[in-house]
Enzyme design. Sequence first.
Site, PDB file in Angstrom:
ATOM      1  N   CYS A   1      42.384  40.567  44.191  1.00 20.18           N
ATOM      2  CA  CYS A   1      42.013  40.270  45.519  1.00 20.18           C
ATOM      3  C   CYS A   1      42.350  38.717  45.947  1.00 20.18           C
ATOM      4  CB  CYS A   1      40.378  40.042  45.238  1.00 20.18           C
ATOM      5  SG  CYS A   1      39.737  38.974  44.384  1.00 20.18           S
TER       6      CYS A   1
ATOM      7  N   CYS B   1      36.348  44.435  38.098  1.00 18.41           N
ATOM      8  CA  CYS B   1      37.211  45.215  39.284  1.00 18.41           C
ATOM      9  C   CYS B   1      38.477  45.684  38.818  1.00 18.41           C
ATOM     10  CB  CYS B   1      37.303  44.172  40.305  1.00 18.41           C
ATOM     11  SG  CYS B   1      38.282  42.628  39.547  1.00 18.41           S
TER      12      CYS B   1
ATOM     13  N   ASP C   1      41.372  44.016  38.159  1.00 18.52           N
ATOM     14  CA  ASP C   1      42.268  43.062  38.760  1.00 18.52           C
ATOM     15  C   ASP C   1      42.782  42.658  37.317  1.00 18.52           C
ATOM     16  OD1 ASP C   1      41.498  44.136  41.248  1.00 18.52           O
ATOM     17  OD2 ASP C   1      40.940  42.165  41.868  1.00 18.52           O
TER      18      ASP C   1
ATOM     19  N   CYS D   1      35.966  36.007  40.116  1.00 19.38           N
ATOM     20  CA  CYS D   1      37.714  36.120  40.229  1.00 19.38           C
ATOM     21  C   CYS D   1      38.297  34.948  39.695  1.00 19.38           C
ATOM     22  CB  CYS D   1      37.975  36.518  41.668  1.00 19.38           C
ATOM     23  SG  CYS D   1      36.918  37.647  42.329  1.00 19.38           S
TER      24      CYS D   1
HETATM   25 FE1  FES Z   1      38.905  41.376  41.110  1.00 18.83          FE
HETATM   26 FE2  FES Z   1      38.374  39.432  42.639  1.00 18.83          FE
HETATM   27  S1  FES Z   1      37.655  41.332  43.036  1.00 18.83           S
HETATM   28  S2  FES Z   1      39.566  39.450  40.875  1.00 18.83           S
END
Ligand code: FES
Length: 124
Positions: free
Chosen positions: A58, A33, A35, A102
């Site tokens: 997120c 993602c 992140d 995540c």
């Molecule tokens: Fe990226 Fe949760 S969607 S860490």
Amino acid sequence: MYNEKVLENFRNPQNVGEIPDADGVGTVGNASCGDIMQIFLKIENGIVVDAKFKTFGCGAAVATSSMATQMIIGKPIEEVEKVTNRAVVEALEGLPPQKIHCSVLAEEAIKKALEDYRSKKAAE
Ligand code: FES
């Protein structure tokens, strides 16, 4: 989709921020993602005396960082390195299946921060 415990840790996350003179810093990214999570540890006599995090991610990533830091403060390094994403998810009373990945960020960031601490120590 999220339970109350997750929402509480998302709305009112604990240990947000950074430790300027941290003994170990771990930064990890989630390839799926994009992140990013960063964990800072203050370690004294083999005990994690403080932990803070910054997460660009997120809600589940924020909630797991908050819970993971609460779980490791006051613990000896040997216990901290055994903290798994599963244990963090259990402490949060569950995450939706599509959000389990995540929680892996928190486990990896803690492990990286401990590695950083050890390599700094070895260089002393
Ligand atoms: Fe990226 Fe949760 S969607 S860490």
